[in-house]
Design an enzyme around this catalytic site. Sequence first.
Site, PDB file in Angstrom:
ATOM      1  N   GLU A  10       0.836  -1.206   0.000  1.00 34.47           N
ATOM      2  CA  GLU A  10       0.000   0.000   0.000  1.00 34.47           C
ATOM      3  C   GLU A  10       0.869   1.253   0.000  1.00 34.47           C
ATOM      4  O   GLU A  10       0.602   2.201  -0.749  1.00 34.47           O
ATOM      5  CB  GLU A  10      -0.932   0.015   1.215  1.00 34.47           C
ATOM      6  CG  GLU A  10      -2.058  -0.992   1.124  1.00 34.47           C
ATOM      7  CD  GLU A  10      -2.906  -1.036   2.391  1.00 34.47           C
ATOM      8  OE1 GLU A  10      -2.826  -0.097   3.221  1.00 34.47           O
ATOM      9  OE2 GLU A  10      -3.664  -2.013   2.552  1.00 34.47           O
ATOM     10  N   SER A  30      -7.144   1.436   7.613  1.00 37.60           N
ATOM     11  CA  SER A  30      -8.110   0.852   6.686  1.00 37.60           C
ATOM     12  C   SER A  30      -8.186  -0.637   6.935  1.00 37.60           C
ATOM     13  O   SER A  30      -7.199  -1.268   7.267  1.00 37.60           O
ATOM     14  CB  SER A  30      -7.712   1.137   5.234  1.00 37.60           C
ATOM     15  OG  SER A  30      -6.471   0.549   4.938  1.00 37.60           O
ATOM     16  N   ASP A  40      -8.239   1.535   0.946  1.00 44.54           N
ATOM     17  CA  ASP A  40      -6.835   1.574   1.357  1.00 44.54           C
ATOM     18  C   ASP A  40      -6.166   2.883   0.956  1.00 44.54           C
ATOM     19  O   ASP A  40      -5.328   3.405   1.682  1.00 44.54           O
ATOM     20  CB  ASP A  40      -6.065   0.404   0.727  1.00 44.54           C
ATOM     21  CG  ASP A  40      -6.545  -0.940   1.250  1.00 44.54           C
ATOM     22  OD1 ASP A  40      -6.841  -1.038   2.457  1.00 44.54           O
ATOM     23  OD2 ASP A  40      -6.642  -1.881   0.441  1.00 44.54           O
TER      24      ASP A  40
END
Length: 173
Positions: A10, A30, A40
């Site tokens: 991420e 998240s 995300d």
Amino acid sequence: MSQAKGDRRERELVNELDEAGFAVMRAPASGSATERELPDVLAGDGEQFYAIEAKSSSGDPIYLTGEEVEALTFFAQNFGAKPRIGVRFDREDWYFFHPGDLHVTDGGNYRVKKETALADGTDFPEFTGESEKVTLEEVADGGDDGPDEDTLRVLNAVQQGVMDVDEAADLLE
């Protein structure tokens, strides 16, 4: 996939989107630490705004629950963003899908196979507006049948040595 690897992926996506000129943030906590379902990543470039659910895998198909996709779609709609599923397989780039383009399993979950991502996904340059995907079929249907007869005659004359390149260039202007 470990949570640490997912977090790293991420952050990687956030950094790549930032480098591509997007205002971008990774949604804090998240997925689990909040009662509200958050995507995300949120990203926008002033024209396009995305709510992204990011998933990665070493090679196995990526699965998302129906609830994950529903929450992403709901958030994106209320936020005014486009929902996207971002997938990354080891040794590959990021690929993006609209939730409606994903395969739905008999159990109501969503699946992305590596082959599907590579063949049908929107790659990172296209997603960020750096390029546009064109299929071979679109190229064939482009209406460009090649040079006209006069141009072919001039090129043929150059090839046979009957005309020099400068003369040909003057004629083709």
